[in-house]
Enzyme design. Structure first.
Site, PDB file in Angstrom:
ATOM      1  N   TYR A  18      39.526  26.623  28.625  1.00 49.93           N
ATOM      2  CA  TYR A  18      40.904  26.435  28.172  1.00 49.93           C
ATOM      3  C   TYR A  18      41.298  27.612  27.263  1.00 49.93           C
ATOM      4  O   TYR A  18      40.547  27.946  26.335  1.00 49.93           O
ATOM      5  CB  TYR A  18      40.978  25.093  27.429  1.00 49.93           C
ATOM      6  CG  TYR A  18      42.310  24.756  26.871  1.00 49.93           C
ATOM      7  CD1 TYR A  18      43.429  24.664  27.693  1.00 49.93           C
ATOM      8  CD2 TYR A  18      42.472  24.510  25.511  1.00 49.93           C
ATOM      9  CE1 TYR A  18      44.666  24.344  27.171  1.00 49.93           C
ATOM     10  CE2 TYR A  18      43.706  24.186  24.986  1.00 49.93           C
ATOM     11  CZ  TYR A  18      44.806  24.111  25.816  1.00 49.93           C
ATOM     12  OH  TYR A  18      46.020  23.792  25.296  1.00 49.93           O
ATOM     13  N   LYS A  39      44.517  13.580  27.410  1.00 51.23           N
ATOM     14  CA  LYS A  39      44.624  13.619  28.864  1.00 51.23           C
ATOM     15  C   LYS A  39      44.222  12.274  29.470  1.00 51.23           C
ATOM     16  O   LYS A  39      44.981  11.334  29.401  1.00 51.23           O
ATOM     17  CB  LYS A  39      43.783  14.793  29.384  1.00 51.23           C
ATOM     18  CG  LYS A  39      44.030  16.113  28.606  1.00 51.23           C
ATOM     19  CD  LYS A  39      45.439  16.605  28.777  1.00 51.23           C
ATOM     20  CE  LYS A  39      45.917  17.702  27.849  1.00 51.23           C
ATOM     21  NZ  LYS A  39      45.052  18.545  27.121  1.00 51.23           N
ATOM     22  N   ARG A  79      40.729   9.181   5.657  1.00 48.81           N
ATOM     23  CA  ARG A  79      40.175  10.461   6.130  1.00 48.81           C
ATOM     24  C   ARG A  79      38.649  10.367   6.251  1.00 48.81           C
ATOM     25  O   ARG A  79      38.036  11.105   6.997  1.00 48.81           O
ATOM     26  CB  ARG A  79      40.600  11.624   5.218  1.00 48.81           C
ATOM     27  CG  ARG A  79      40.108  12.993   5.701  1.00 48.81           C
ATOM     28  CD  ARG A  79      40.927  14.157   5.161  1.00 48.81           C
ATOM     29  NE  ARG A  79      41.165  14.061   3.736  1.00 48.81           N
ATOM     30  CZ  ARG A  79      40.272  14.370   2.786  1.00 48.81           C
ATOM     31  NH1 ARG A  79      39.063  14.796   3.105  1.00 48.81           N
ATOM     32  NH2 ARG A  79      40.578  14.241   1.502  1.00 48.81           N
ATOM     33  N   ASP A 125      32.992  20.635  27.369  1.00 48.14           N
ATOM     34  CA  ASP A 125      34.328  20.037  27.392  1.00 48.14           C
ATOM     35  C   ASP A 125      34.449  19.263  28.710  1.00 48.14           C
ATOM     36  O   ASP A 125      34.464  19.860  29.783  1.00 48.14           O
ATOM     37  CB  ASP A 125      35.377  21.154  27.296  1.00 48.14           C
ATOM     38  CG  ASP A 125      36.807  20.622  27.229  1.00 48.14           C
ATOM     39  OD1 ASP A 125      37.064  19.530  27.768  1.00 48.14           O
ATOM     40  OD2 ASP A 125      37.670  21.318  26.658  1.00 48.14           O
TER      41      ASP A 125
END
Ligand code: PLP
Length: 337
Positions: free
Chosen positions: A57, A154, A4, A129
């Site tokens: 979005y 994507k 992590r 973005d």
């Protein structure tokens, strides 16, 4: 010490992503939303204010209104196709300008150079973005934006088989993002996902070149089709911001095409049922062409008035143009229309 905190496989993907976006450093996250939330929470705290583009979005909008709103972080949404609207909305407690270009749902553009300069002058951080464009077509950091976020799900992944995100910026910003929100909210990328992302990234320049070429050809074809009322594609001279697209999307105009059918909701639903090569799916950036008709699917749960207010017309169809033979795609759309 512990994955992590940092992981060597993930770190290789992060270095590749930083190089592609011309950033000093990057951090990979569990999803695009984890990247967006982590980047924003690196900048703002309770009492702060965000100026955001309204064409973003929908989950990003939800994050700002519901989640950040409940933490005492307020957002104002503006028509960011006009840089002056961004400047006007800045308040004394504004810390962040948040953009997406090309933006959902109509592929409208934000002038990154102009808005980056406005943010810099006001001492604010600007986040963009860059998911729809990919770093092959557009590099916001080169245009004066401070931070780029991606849904790596994507075009980085490219095959629709992994979920991930990226935050790319200066080394100092990325270190703050890692050691403050990301490490404690925990939305890190798993090493196997980073391996899939790196496989995808190796072919991203080739894929995006083909996405660009196929999308431009389909947009041009749709524009002359009698069943189509309007086509939104930044690469068409009819796009209201085509001059800006040519200036800032230096690699190409992307694989996303939106068009409005003259026959409204019924025509959209009929097209969804008729296509055979295009897949009905809401994601984007896949090797396969994905098609959606928001009015009969994702937006069928909201009222018509609310949907129209978001710019989603009755006959609006969104295509994520894939890598198939473009003549096969046109034949499929032709028989569907
Ligand atoms: C422009 C844009 N940003 C962010 C996201 C969120 O990405 P993810 O689904 O990887 O969390 C999406 C998802 O579709 C998107 O289209």
């Amino acid at each position: 010490m512990y994955s992590r905190w940092a992981n060597p496989t993930v770190a290789v993907f992060e270095r590749k992503a930083a190089a592609l976006e011309h950033g000093e450093a990057a951090v990979a996250t569990a999803s695009g939303m984890a990247a967006i939330a982590s980047a924003i929470l690196t900048v703002v705290k309770a009492g702060d204010h965000i100026v955001a583009a309204k064409a973003i979005y929908p989950s990003t909008y939800h994050l700002m209104v519901q989640q950040l709103g409940s933490l005492g972080i307020e957002s104002t949404f503006v028509d960011a196709t006009d840089p002056a609207a961004v400047a006007t909305a800045i308040r004394p407690n504004t810390r962040l300008v948040y953009l997406e270009t090309p933006g959902n749902p109509l592929l409208s553009l934000c002038d990154l150079e102009a808005i980056g300069a406005i943010a810099r002058q006001a001492g604010l951080t600007a986040i963009c973005d860059n998911t729809f464009a990919s770093p092959i077509n557009q590099r916001p950091l080169d245009l004066g934006i401070d931070v780029v976020v991606h849904s790596a799900t994507k075009y980085f992944c490219g095959h629709g088989d992994a979920v991930g995100g990226l935050v790319v910026s200066s080394r100092a910003f990325v270190e703050r993002c890692v050691t403050e929100p990301l490490r404690y909210y925990g939305g890190i990328m798993a090493p196997f996902t980073a391996y899939l992302m790196m496989r995808g990234t190796q072919t991203m320049p080739l894929r995006v070149e083909r996405h660009n070429a196929n999308a431009l050809r389909i947009a041009q074809w749709l524009e002359q089709h009698p069943a189509v009322a309007l086509v939104n594609y930044p690469g068409l001279p009819s796009h209201p911001q085509h001059a800006l697209a040519k200036r800032q999307m230096t690699g190409g105009f992307g694989g996303m095409v939106c068009f409005d059918l003259k026959g409204g909701v019924d025509a959209g639903a009929r097209l969804m049922n008729a296509v055979r090569l295009c897949s009905l799916a809401v994601s984007l950036g896949d090797v396969r062409t994905l098609i959606t008709h928001p009015a009969s699917t994702t937006h069928s749960v909201v009222t018509r008035e609310a949907r129209l207010a978001q710019g989603v017309a009755d006959g609006l169809v969104r295509l994520s143009v894939g890598l198939e033979d473009v003549e096969d795609l046109i034949a499929d759309l032709e028989q569907g229309l």
